[in-house]
Design an enzyme around this catalytic site. Structure first.
Site, PDB file in Angstrom:
ATOM      1  N   LYS A 226     -38.965   5.964  28.711  1.00  0.00           N
ATOM      2  CA  LYS A 226     -38.767   4.511  28.766  1.00  0.00           C
ATOM      3  C   LYS A 226     -40.109   3.796  28.631  1.00  0.00           C
ATOM      4  O   LYS A 226     -40.179   2.601  28.351  1.00  0.00           O
ATOM      5  CB  LYS A 226     -38.031   4.152  30.054  1.00  0.00           C
ATOM      6  CG  LYS A 226     -36.591   4.689  30.034  1.00  0.00           C
ATOM      7  CD  LYS A 226     -35.658   3.957  30.946  1.00  0.00           C
ATOM      8  CE  LYS A 226     -34.194   4.126  30.618  1.00  0.00           C
ATOM      9  NZ  LYS A 226     -33.620   5.449  30.774  1.00  0.00           N
TER      10      LYS A 226
ATOM     11  N   ASP B  46     -28.010   2.727  28.924  1.00  0.00           N
ATOM     12  CA  ASP B  46     -28.051   2.860  30.392  1.00  0.00           C
ATOM     13  C   ASP B  46     -28.837   1.721  31.036  1.00  0.00           C
ATOM     14  O   ASP B  46     -29.674   1.078  30.398  1.00  0.00           O
ATOM     15  CB  ASP B  46     -28.654   4.219  30.800  1.00  0.00           C
ATOM     16  CG  ASP B  46     -30.064   4.441  30.244  1.00  0.00           C
ATOM     17  OD1 ASP B  46     -30.414   3.827  29.223  1.00  0.00           O
ATOM     18  OD2 ASP B  46     -30.818   5.236  30.833  1.00  0.00           O
ATOM     19  N   ASP B  47     -28.518   1.500  32.290  1.00  0.00           N
ATOM     20  CA  ASP B  47     -29.264   0.567  33.144  1.00  0.00           C
ATOM     21  C   ASP B  47     -29.329  -0.859  32.589  1.00  0.00           C
ATOM     22  O   ASP B  47     -30.402  -1.469  32.507  1.00  0.00           O
ATOM     23  CB  ASP B  47     -30.675   1.122  33.413  1.00  0.00           C
ATOM     24  CG  ASP B  47     -30.610   2.450  34.143  1.00  0.00           C
ATOM     25  OD1 ASP B  47     -29.507   2.803  34.598  1.00  0.00           O
ATOM     26  OD2 ASP B  47     -31.632   3.138  34.257  1.00  0.00           O
TER      27      ASP B  47
ATOM     28  N   ASN C 229     -30.184  14.557  36.634  1.00  0.00           N
ATOM     29  CA  ASN C 229     -31.284  13.848  37.312  1.00  0.00           C
ATOM     30  C   ASN C 229     -31.706  14.529  38.611  1.00  0.00           C
ATOM     31  O   ASN C 229     -32.395  13.920  39.430  1.00  0.00           O
ATOM     32  CB  ASN C 229     -30.859  12.406  37.625  1.00  0.00           C
ATOM     33  CG  ASN C 229     -30.973  11.491  36.418  1.00  0.00           C
ATOM     34  OD1 ASN C 229     -31.852  11.664  35.573  1.00  0.00           O
ATOM     35  ND2 ASN C 229     -30.092  10.520  36.332  1.00  0.00           N
TER      36      ASN C 229
ATOM     37  N   ASN D  95     -33.581  15.813  33.193  1.00  0.00           N
ATOM     38  CA  ASN D  95     -34.587  14.745  33.152  1.00  0.00           C
ATOM     39  C   ASN D  95     -35.443  14.917  34.411  1.00  0.00           C
ATOM     40  O   ASN D  95     -35.059  14.464  35.482  1.00  0.00           O
ATOM     41  CB  ASN D  95     -33.835  13.400  33.173  1.00  0.00           C
ATOM     42  CG  ASN D  95     -34.747  12.197  33.292  1.00  0.00           C
ATOM     43  OD1 ASN D  95     -35.808  12.139  32.679  1.00  0.00           O
ATOM     44  ND2 ASN D  95     -34.333  11.208  34.090  1.00  0.00           N
TER      45      ASN D  95
HETATM   46  C1  GDL Z   1     -31.461   6.393  35.587  1.00  0.00           C
HETATM   47  C2  GDL Z   1     -31.947   6.418  34.190  1.00  0.00           C
HETATM   48  C3  GDL Z   1     -33.088   7.405  33.993  1.00  0.00           C
HETATM   49  C4  GDL Z   1     -33.859   7.638  35.277  1.00  0.00           C
HETATM   50  C5  GDL Z   1     -32.902   8.195  36.281  1.00  0.00           C
HETATM   51  C6  GDL Z   1     -33.488   8.599  37.623  1.00  0.00           C
HETATM   52  C7  GDL Z   1     -29.992   7.719  33.401  1.00  0.00           C
HETATM   53  C8  GDL Z   1     -28.920   7.857  32.375  1.00  0.00           C
HETATM   54  N1  GDL Z   1     -30.849   6.673  33.259  1.00  0.00           N
HETATM   55  O1  GDL Z   1     -30.689   5.550  35.931  1.00  0.00           O
HETATM   56  O2  GDL Z   1     -33.922   6.917  32.984  1.00  0.00           O
HETATM   57  O3  GDL Z   1     -34.920   8.514  35.076  1.00  0.00           O
HETATM   58  O4  GDL Z   1     -31.883   7.243  36.534  1.00  0.00           O
HETATM   59  O5  GDL Z   1     -34.075   7.522  38.281  1.00  0.00           O
HETATM   60  O6  GDL Z   1     -30.060   8.517  34.303  1.00  0.00           O
END
Ligand code: GDL
Length: 451
Positions: free
Chosen positions: A39, A115-116, A223, A256
């Site tokens: 991001k 997202d977000d 996550n 992630n």
């Molecule tokens: C999120 C964000 C991601 C972020 C993660 C953890 C998604 C789809 N989007 O909301 O960029 O790193 O939470 O904080 O997970």
């Protein structure tokens, strides 16, 4: 099945050299994909319309070649969601030109992230689409057609409701997700983080449910090891809270992880092991990962091959383990400490109390040694990734032991531990803490105010 890593967090993006190391880790863990989605790269999200300049494009082209030479799929994300006008053909055209630029350097796989953002169709699109989902699917369906025509794919779509919580806790009842399921081209994959953004558990039943709504098996956006939402923590432990019975219900699993690049070795290694090894258990996966990681802890000034001991690395991992748990041995010792503090003035001569005290004392010594040894390793990035957390761990265990030692001296029932100065020196202060202190909680986390 798509398996691998997404650089998809908020915060400072990884460096090009770190990404190359990541590709090695992904390949060695038996996974097959790297998704470029920081991001922090303003072309991904904030300025999604603007093509990369020459230098940026060269860097991405190099990364693309590096994935090819390791036989890893390279996916690049674009997140037009902050301000796209879904109904404007010129906007769609800009998006496809962005993809063309990347196709020009060899990128074939894409991700479109929504997202977000507020779950709301923008005003200017309301007369053009029946729903927010329909507007996003219009863009994604055009994108897959474009990519397919150029011999590319797959495309993964990240919905605005990407977890159970964002679907209001009712996935089958989500108007948005049902519309996505019906409208999105069946060839497009869909990201899903589980019941929560960071899900303690992801069960097979929950995936069967979301799969039915989406009319396809989701790709897990994992996550579990992400730490961008709480910079005071870092997670170097194994993947947990998922069983291998989820595998038939998903079409991918992309993690992630921590912003701090070097902390991700065990998370990635155990994720690969979980996905590939039918006999995977958390404990065997963790042991294997720590052994594979050990050479990274080579000392700067000792015999060239000498590294920190496995037991020390294990302690490090257990101290900064998972979002919802410390490592098993550290957790056991915390419970021992809790039992030593169970009564206001415990019988500190009791054999059991003394044994417990000795265990906490030994933990303190081990944390001290770990702290010192970490300062001596050659890889300074690895050292710095953990140093602030180890510093804090060392301070806290020392303080706990000092408190227990004070109790051992049998203070008067109304005596107070003379450690008040710590409140100002060691306990976090500042605005956020001041706000937290306004909302008082008991040990179970229940809020109260007033008396
Ligand atoms: C999120 C964000 C991601 C972020 C993660 C953890 C998604 C789809 N989007 O909301 O960029 O790193 O939470 O904080 O997970």
């Amino acid at each position: 099945m798509l398996t691998g890593v997404i650089e998809g967090f908020y915060g400072r993006a990884w460096r090009p050299g770190q990404r190359l190391t990541m590709l090695d880790w992904v390949a060695e863990a038996g996974m097959n994909t790297f998704v470029y989605a920081p991001k922090d790269d303003i072309h991904v999200r904030a300025r999604w319309r603007q093509p990369y300049d020459h230098a940026q494009l060269d860097t991405l082209a190099e990364l693309c070649r590096a994935t090819e030479s390791r036989d890893i799929g390279f996916m690049v994300a674009i997140a037009p969601c902050l301000d796209i006008t879904y109904s404007d053909p010129a906007e769609l055209d800009l998006l496809l030109r962005r993809m063309d630029q990347l196709i020009g350097i060899g990128v074939r796989q894409f991700s479109l992230l929504f997202d977000d953002i507020p779950n709301e169709l923008p005003e200017q699109d309301r007369s053009h689409f029946p729903s927010f989902a329909a507007a996003q699917c219009h863009i994604a369906n055009a994108a897959i057609a474009h990519i397919r025509a150029k011999g590319g794919g797959p495309l993964i779509f990240c919905p605005t409701e990407y977890c159970g919580r964002f679907a209001g806790g009712d996935v089958p009842g989500s108007v948005y997700l049902n519309a996505v399921g019906r409208t999105l081209d069946p060839e497009i994959d869909v990201f899903w983080t589980g019941p929560e953004i960071v899900s303690p558990q992801i069960t097979a039943a929950s995936l069967a449910e979301v799969g039915a709504v989406l009319h396809r098996k989701p790709v897990i956006w994992e996550n579990f090891h992400a730490n961008d939402y709480d910079i005071r923590r870092i997670y170097a432990g194994p993947l947990g809270g998922r069983d291998r019975d989820i595998l038939p219900l998903i079409s991918g699993f992309i993690t992630n992880p921590n912003n701090e690049f070097p902390a991700n070795f065990v998370p990635i290694r155990t994720t690969g092991c979980f996905l590939n090894d039918p006999d995977y258990t958390l404990e065997t996966g963790l042991e294997e990962a720590i052994e594979a990681w050990q050479p990274a802890f080579a000392y700067a000034y000792r015999e060239p091959s000498e590294s920190m001991a496995i037991g020390e690395i294990r302690l490090l991992v257990e101290l900064v383990y998972q979002p919802f748990a410390c490592g098993p041995e550290v957790d056991r010792l915390l419970r021992v400490a809790d039992s030593l503090l169970a009564t206001q003035r415990p019988d500190t001569d009791a054999l059991e109390w003394r044994a417990g005290f000795a265990e906490i004392e030994a933990l303190k010594d081990r944390v001290d040694t770990l702290f010192e040894h970490m300062t001596e390793i050659e890889d300074r990035d690895l050292f710095h990734a953990f140093h602030p957390y180890l510093w804090e761990a060392r301070e806290e265990i020392e303080h706990l032991l000092a408190y227990l030692a004070w109790l051992r001296e049998k203070p008067e029932p109304d005596a107070r531990f003379p450690g008040g100065e710590r409140i100002h020196n060691f306990y976090r202060r500042g605005f956020s803490v001041a706000v937290q202190e306004l909302l008082k909680r008991d040990r179970e986390g229940r809020y109260y105010h007033g008396a």
